[in-house]
Motif scaffolding. Structure first.
Motif, PDB file in Angstrom:
ATOM      1  N   LYS A  25      33.732 -45.156  30.699  1.00  0.00           N
ATOM      2  CA  LYS A  25      34.626 -45.384  31.170  1.00  0.00           C
ATOM      3  C   LYS A  25      34.876 -47.178  31.344  1.00  0.00           C
ATOM      4  CE  LYS A  25      36.022 -43.855  36.146  1.00  0.00           C
ATOM      5  NZ  LYS A  25      35.125 -44.289  37.743  1.00  0.00           N
ATOM      6  N   ARG A  26      36.674 -46.450  31.195  1.00  0.00           N
ATOM      7  CA  ARG A  26      37.825 -47.979  31.283  1.00  0.00           C
ATOM      8  C   ARG A  26      38.243 -47.784  32.422  1.00  0.00           C
ATOM      9  NH1 ARG A  26      37.800 -50.200  26.175  1.00  0.00           N
ATOM     10  NH2 ARG A  26      35.689 -49.738  24.819  1.00  0.00           N
ATOM     11  N   THR A  27      38.333 -48.761  33.090  1.00  0.00           N
ATOM     12  CA  THR A  27      39.294 -49.093  34.123  1.00  0.00           C
ATOM     13  C   THR A  27      40.426 -50.293  34.074  1.00  0.00           C
ATOM     14  OG1 THR A  27      37.804 -50.201  35.384  1.00  0.00           O
ATOM     15  CG2 THR A  27      38.250 -48.349  35.646  1.00  0.00           C
ATOM     16  N   LYS A  28      40.660 -50.786  33.077  1.00  0.00           N
ATOM     17  CA  LYS A  28      41.310 -51.983  33.222  1.00  0.00           C
ATOM     18  C   LYS A  28      42.201 -51.635  31.584  1.00  0.00           C
ATOM     19  CE  LYS A  28      38.773 -55.510  35.452  1.00  0.00           C
ATOM     20  NZ  LYS A  28      37.846 -56.319  35.484  1.00  0.00           N
ATOM     21  N   PHE A  32      42.047 -49.674  21.560  1.00  0.00           N
ATOM     22  CA  PHE A  32      41.141 -48.636  21.069  1.00  0.00           C
ATOM     23  C   PHE A  32      42.454 -48.465  20.109  1.00  0.00           C
ATOM     24  CE2 PHE A  32      38.877 -44.971  20.278  1.00  0.00           C
ATOM     25  CZ  PHE A  32      37.967 -45.006  20.504  1.00  0.00           C
ATOM     26  N   GLU A  33      41.319 -48.734  18.759  1.00  0.00           N
ATOM     27  CA  GLU A  33      41.145 -47.806  16.982  1.00  0.00           C
ATOM     28  C   GLU A  33      43.540 -48.336  17.094  1.00  0.00           C
ATOM     29  OE1 GLU A  33      40.795 -43.699  16.309  1.00  0.00           O
ATOM     30  OE2 GLU A  33      38.569 -44.618  16.436  1.00  0.00           O
ATOM     31  N   GLY A  34      43.745 -49.469  17.614  1.00  0.00           N
ATOM     32  CA  GLY A  34      44.945 -50.235  17.706  1.00  0.00           C
ATOM     33  C   GLY A  34      45.293 -49.445  18.469  1.00  0.00           C
ATOM     34  N   GLN A  35      45.435 -48.574  19.561  1.00  0.00           N
ATOM     35  CA  GLN A  35      46.242 -48.224  20.340  1.00  0.00           C
ATOM     36  C   GLN A  35      45.990 -48.538  21.710  1.00  0.00           C
ATOM     37  OE1 GLN A  35      46.445 -44.329  19.861  1.00  0.00           O
ATOM     38  NE2 GLN A  35      48.388 -44.503  21.843  1.00  0.00           N
TER      39      GLN A  35
END
Length: 67
Positions: A25-28, A32-35
């Motif tokens: 989970k990401r909240t900031k 990721f993969e250049g995006q």
């Protein structure tokens, strides 16, 4: 419907619905993969691994459903 790590989740793709595992989970804001993704506490993203292909992707929690 709180998603937790290792839950099996589903999401829509251009090829139809697919499923996989919620990994992280990401909240900031993150890249990721250049995006770039603008995650927040209110709109978290999950890194998911596709059961079909094994590839990883980032999806908004609101676009995922628990299986």
């Amino acid at each position: 419907m709180a998603i937790k790590k290792n839950d099996t989740v589903r999401w829509n793709t251009s090829q139809g619905e697919t499923e996989g595992t919620a990994e992280e989970k990401r909240t900031k804001e993150f890249t990721f993969e250049g995006q770039k993704f603008k995650a927040s506490e209110d709109e978290p993203y999950w890194i998911v691994t596709s059961s079909k292909t094994g590839s990883k992707a980032a999806h908004k929690e609101s676009s995922l459903s628990k299986k």
